[in-house]
Structure formats: structure tokens, C-alpha cells
Design a protein around this motif. Structure first.
Motif, PDB file in Angstrom:
ATOM      1  N   ALA A  99      -4.686  -4.772   7.492  1.00  0.00           N
ATOM      2  CA  ALA A  99      -6.133  -4.512   7.518  1.00  0.00           C
ATOM      3  C   ALA A  99      -6.910  -5.521   6.673  1.00  0.00           C
ATOM      4  CB  ALA A  99      -6.417  -3.087   7.026  1.00  0.00           C
ATOM      5  N   GLY A 100      -6.187  -6.313   5.883  1.00  0.00           N
ATOM      6  CA  GLY A 100      -6.866  -7.293   5.031  1.00  0.00           C
ATOM      7  C   GLY A 100      -7.590  -6.666   3.850  1.00  0.00           C
ATOM      8  N   VAL A 101      -7.017  -5.569   3.321  1.00  0.00           N
ATOM      9  CA  VAL A 101      -7.615  -4.930   2.133  1.00  0.00           C
ATOM     10  C   VAL A 101      -6.536  -4.804   1.053  1.00  0.00           C
ATOM     11  CG1 VAL A 101      -9.206  -3.604   3.587  1.00  0.00           C
ATOM     12  CG2 VAL A 101      -7.067  -2.544   2.805  1.00  0.00           C
ATOM     13  N   ALA A 102      -6.959  -4.448  -0.162  1.00  0.00           N
ATOM     14  CA  ALA A 102      -6.002  -4.266  -1.249  1.00  0.00           C
ATOM     15  C   ALA A 102      -5.310  -2.903  -1.134  1.00  0.00           C
ATOM     16  CB  ALA A 102      -6.720  -4.368  -2.594  1.00  0.00           C
ATOM     17  N   ASP A 103      -4.029  -2.875  -1.528  1.00  0.00           N
ATOM     18  CA  ASP A 103      -3.308  -1.590  -1.569  1.00  0.00           C
ATOM     19  C   ASP A 103      -4.125  -0.543  -2.318  1.00  0.00           C
ATOM     20  OD1 ASP A 103      -1.352  -3.359  -0.717  1.00  0.00           O
ATOM     21  OD2 ASP A 103       0.226  -2.440  -1.941  1.00  0.00           O
ATOM     22  N   SER A 104      -4.720  -0.977  -3.442  1.00  0.00           N
ATOM     23  CA  SER A 104      -5.411  -0.021  -4.315  1.00  0.00           C
ATOM     24  C   SER A 104      -6.588   0.637  -3.595  1.00  0.00           C
ATOM     25  CB  SER A 104      -5.890  -0.716  -5.587  1.00  0.00           C
ATOM     26  OG  SER A 104      -6.721  -1.810  -5.237  1.00  0.00           O
ATOM     27  N   SER A 105      -7.220  -0.078  -2.658  1.00  0.00           N
ATOM     28  CA  SER A 105      -8.326   0.533  -1.902  1.00  0.00           C
ATOM     29  C   SER A 105      -7.821   1.712  -1.083  1.00  0.00           C
ATOM     30  CB  SER A 105      -8.954  -0.477  -0.934  1.00  0.00           C
ATOM     31  OG  SER A 105      -9.435  -1.597  -1.629  1.00  0.00           O
ATOM     32  N   ILE A 106      -6.622   1.559  -0.527  1.00  0.00           N
ATOM     33  CA  ILE A 106      -6.065   2.638   0.307  1.00  0.00           C
ATOM     34  C   ILE A 106      -5.649   3.813  -0.566  1.00  0.00           C
ATOM     35  CG2 ILE A 106      -4.183   3.254   1.874  1.00  0.00           C
ATOM     36  CD1 ILE A 106      -4.377   0.532   3.100  1.00  0.00           C
ATOM     37  N   TYR A 107      -4.958   3.521  -1.675  1.00  0.00           N
ATOM     38  CA  TYR A 107      -4.538   4.614  -2.562  1.00  0.00           C
ATOM     39  C   TYR A 107      -5.744   5.377  -3.090  1.00  0.00           C
ATOM     40  CZ  TYR A 107       0.360   3.291  -2.528  1.00  0.00           C
ATOM     41  OH  TYR A 107       1.648   3.051  -2.131  1.00  0.00           O
ATOM     42  N   ARG A 108      -6.815   4.634  -3.460  1.00  0.00           N
ATOM     43  CA  ARG A 108      -7.985   5.295  -4.034  1.00  0.00           C
ATOM     44  C   ARG A 108      -8.629   6.226  -3.003  1.00  0.00           C
ATOM     45  NH1 ARG A 108     -10.055   0.860  -6.291  1.00  0.00           N
ATOM     46  NH2 ARG A 108     -11.126   0.394  -4.361  1.00  0.00           N
ATOM     47  N   ARG A 109      -8.667   5.779  -1.779  1.00  0.00           N
ATOM     48  CA  ARG A 109      -9.408   6.545  -0.769  1.00  0.00           C
ATOM     49  C   ARG A 109      -8.584   7.659  -0.153  1.00  0.00           C
ATOM     50  NH1 ARG A 109     -13.427   3.318   2.947  1.00  0.00           N
ATOM     51  NH2 ARG A 109     -13.594   4.567   4.807  1.00  0.00           N
ATOM     52  N   TRP A 110      -7.293   7.406   0.097  1.00  0.00           N
ATOM     53  CA  TRP A 110      -6.496   8.414   0.811  1.00  0.00           C
ATOM     54  C   TRP A 110      -5.399   9.060  -0.048  1.00  0.00           C
ATOM     55  CZ3 TRP A 110      -8.250   4.062   3.629  1.00  0.00           C
ATOM     56  CH2 TRP A 110      -9.096   4.354   4.706  1.00  0.00           C
ATOM     57  N   GLY A 111      -4.966   8.364  -1.078  1.00  0.00           N
ATOM     58  CA  GLY A 111      -3.996   8.970  -1.982  1.00  0.00           C
ATOM     59  C   GLY A 111      -2.546   8.851  -1.533  1.00  0.00           C
ATOM     60  N   SER A 112      -2.280   9.063  -0.235  1.00  0.00           N
ATOM     61  CA  SER A 112      -0.900   8.956   0.250  1.00  0.00           C
ATOM     62  C   SER A 112      -0.905   8.524   1.711  1.00  0.00           C
ATOM     63  CB  SER A 112      -0.171  10.300   0.129  1.00  0.00           C
ATOM     64  OG  SER A 112      -0.628  11.182   1.130  1.00  0.00           O
ATOM     65  N   LEU A 113       0.230   8.025   2.155  1.00  0.00           N
ATOM     66  CA  LEU A 113       0.353   7.605   3.553  1.00  0.00           C
ATOM     67  C   LEU A 113       0.166   8.798   4.490  1.00  0.00           C
ATOM     68  CD1 LEU A 113       0.963   5.208   5.425  1.00  0.00           C
ATOM     69  CD2 LEU A 113       3.397   5.658   5.128  1.00  0.00           C
ATOM     70  N   THR A 158       4.789   0.853   5.362  1.00  0.00           N
ATOM     71  CA  THR A 158       4.329   1.317   4.050  1.00  0.00           C
ATOM     72  C   THR A 158       2.819   1.135   3.940  1.00  0.00           C
ATOM     73  OG1 THR A 158       4.538  -0.897   3.131  1.00  0.00           O
ATOM     74  CG2 THR A 158       6.500   0.520   3.026  1.00  0.00           C
ATOM     75  N   ILE A 159       2.258   1.701   2.880  1.00  0.00           N
ATOM     76  CA  ILE A 159       0.834   1.483   2.596  1.00  0.00           C
ATOM     77  C   ILE A 159       0.575  -0.010   2.385  1.00  0.00           C
ATOM     78  CG2 ILE A 159      -0.894   1.776   0.762  1.00  0.00           C
ATOM     79  CD1 ILE A 159      -0.525   4.675   0.846  1.00  0.00           C
ATOM     80  N   GLY A 160       1.503  -0.707   1.739  1.00  0.00           N
ATOM     81  CA  GLY A 160       1.344  -2.140   1.529  1.00  0.00           C
ATOM     82  C   GLY A 160       1.210  -2.894   2.849  1.00  0.00           C
ATOM     83  N   GLU A 161       1.993  -2.491   3.851  1.00  0.00           N
ATOM     84  CA  GLU A 161       1.911  -3.179   5.141  1.00  0.00           C
ATOM     85  C   GLU A 161       0.615  -2.855   5.876  1.00  0.00           C
ATOM     86  OE1 GLU A 161       6.493  -3.871   6.442  1.00  0.00           O
ATOM     87  OE2 GLU A 161       5.876  -1.782   6.239  1.00  0.00           O
TER      88      GLU A 161
END
Lengths: 187, 187
Positions: free
Chosen positions: A46-60, A38-41
Motif C-alpha cells: 500500500a506504500g504506507v508505514a507499518d505503524s500507520s496500520i497498527y495505529r489504525r487497526w491494531g491487528s491483521l 503480514t501487516i508489513g507486506e
């Protein structure tokens, strides 16, 4: 400086986060296969917040496509050697090196997995292919402009890329002679 | 009559169990992908005991390979039309029908997944390929015995099978004209 400005500063935190997220995705694909994380994993690895990934990429799916394209472009840029023969030979050798390397099977599995992962997966796969096809077509167009007789991009897919991919999937060796032979037959 | 005798009686309970287990595996591959289900889940779906599956197949890898080969052989038997051209055309059309059909992507994913599933997966994949290659070679040998100039089996893999598989994986259409074109170029 707000989050968006930070995200745009080249070489800073944003670039490091990008590199760490990309590496986490590649590792997880290798270890578990696509669809099994998952994005959470990814974020935890990566040692970052889930929200950083969602903000930048939007989806897996978008993230996975970005990873695949970035790696392909970094490692197997489309060559420009000045001749069709040189370009195709270099291109084929690069692809062979890429798909037989440590992340190669993960990349092939990503392409396969995207195909069977619903509408978002199909869109991500089509975006990935369209961009790579555009790059290949530019290489072939340069040959035509020099007056060389260039094959079409689908011919290159069918008779140079496809045999290499299938042989890797089926566990067969890709020798330089074999790869050169595919290009010779096409030319 | 002991268990082993029952298992050998053709068309009886053993055949029904075999068919139900095969169908359960195909369904689970389609739904979840390979590697995402256990023998216990296959057994539950097929309505049989886990122990029946272990006794008959021994491992999930062996079962998966059996499923793949049985389906391929039932649906795409090697043709024997009396000419190389007829055999290759029929063979290519059968493979195209198989991999574009409802279970097609599941089969392709199985081959891919076996490649990345450790030593047992690799062995299962090699067994599957070796049997299919043996059948293809027999078809080509018949052509040579008739005095026809037959390609080698790896050439058929590289330039007929591989382009079809890759196009299906990449979501492109396989038209009869395209498939015939691959055979024409090879001949």
C-alpha cells in the motif's frame, strides 16, 4: 494538526491510506490466501508505514474484518425496495454478483480462514457475521412491520446464502434463474 | 518381488505407507492449511521417501483428493436403510458428524483451497465432487426404483449439505434437531 486530527479529516490523506490498504489486502488475499501475508507486506504493497496500520487497526484480524465488511456494504448494501419479495430478490442477486466477481472467492476464503485462525480470527469472524446479520434482520423487520410474513434471518442464511456460497466454492454456475428460484422457494 | 508387486499386496507395507501418508496430510492441513506444505514435508512427517509419494500419487493435488475421498467414504459411506427418509437422515447425520469432528474443518478447507489452486486444484476438486455426487445419485436412484419421490442430487446439495457446511464455517452449532429439520423440509 496532530496525527489523530489528520486521521479524522474525511476525504484527505486518511481516506486515501484506507483505500490503498484495503486494496492491498484484497490483492494479497487473492494472490496468496489469508494467513500467508503480514501487516508489513500489506504496508509495503500500500506504500504506507507499518505503524500507520497498527495505529489504525491494531491487528491483521481487525484489518481483514474491516476490509470484508466495507466491501460487502459498499457493493451489496441491504436493499429497501418496499416489498419482501423485491428486497430478497435484490439481496440474493447482489450476493451472487459479489461472490462470483473477481474478489468473490477471496471474500469466501477470508470467512473460511478466519474460522481456523485462533481466537482473534474467531472474534473477527463473529463481528463480521453479527453486523451482517443485524442488517439482514432490519430488512426482515421492515417486512414484518408492513404486515408481510417474513422468514427468519437463519432461514435466509440456510436456504438462500448457503446454496450460493457452496455452489461458488464447488465451481458451479449461479444463473439469475437459479438465484430467483432460491428466493421463490423461500417465499 | 518388485516395487509394483509390493505396492499391490494388501495389508502389507503399501497399506501402512498409505495410512501414514494420509494421516500426515490430514495433520498438515489442520496445522497449516492447504497450500502451505510440500510433498517433501508430507514424506518427512510420514517417514517415507519423497519418491514413494510421487510414484504412487504423482502430484500433491492427487494425493489431497485421495485423502479427502478416502476419509469421506470410510466415515460417511452412503447409507442404504431401505427408505429415502432413513437414507437422507443417516446421510445428513453422518455429514454433520464428519464436518464437526476434529478433521472436519480441515476437509472443508481442503475443498475451498482446491477451488483456488489453479487448474490441477480445480481438476482435483471436480474429481472429488463427481465421485461423491455419483454415490449420492445411486442412493436417490434406489429410492426412485422403490417408487419413492426422490429429490435431485443438487437439491440435496443446496438444502441439506450447504446449510450444514456454511453453519460449520460460520461457527454455529449443528444440533441433531436442526439436521433432522433440514431433511424434513426437503421431504
Amino acid at each position: 494538526m496532530n496525527e489523530r486530527q489528520r486521521a479524522r479529516r474525511p476525504g484527505g490523506r486518511s481516506a486515501r491510506v484506507g483505500a490503498e490498504v484495503h486494496q492491498a489486502v484484497t490483492d494479497l488475499i487473492s494472490e496468496r490466501g489469508y494467513g500467508n501475508f503480514t501487516i508489513g507486506e500489506v504496508a509495503a504493497r500500500a506504500g504506507v508505514a507499518d505503524s500507520s496500520i497498527y495505529r489504525r487497526w491494531g491487528s491483521l484480524e481487525t484489518l481483514l474484518t474491516d476490509v470484508a465488511l466495507t466491501r460487502l456494504n459498499a457493493r451489496s448494501p441491504m436493499p429497501d425496495t418496499g416489498s419482501l419479495s423485491g428486497d430478497l430478490r435484490t439481496y440474493a442477486a447482489n450476493v451472487a454478483r459479489e461472490i462470483t466477481g473477481p474478489d468473490g472467492l477471496a471474500l469466501v476464503r477470508l470467512a473460511v480462514a478466519l474460522s481456523s485462525n485462533g481466537q482473534q480470527g474467531l472474534q473477527a469472524r463473529d463481528d463480521l457475521l453479527a453486523e451482517r446479520a443485524r442488517q439482514l434482520q432490519s430488512m426482515l423487520d421492515r417486512a414484518s412491520e408492513r404486515g408481510e410474513h417474513a422468514p427468519d434471518a437463519l432461514g435466509v442464511l440456510d436456504h438462500i446464502m448457503a446454496p450460493m456460497y457452496i455452489r461458488v466454492l464447488f465451481g458451479m454456475e449461479l444463473t439469475p434463474d437459479y438465484v430467483d428460484g432460491l428466493v421463490d422457494r423461500m417465499l
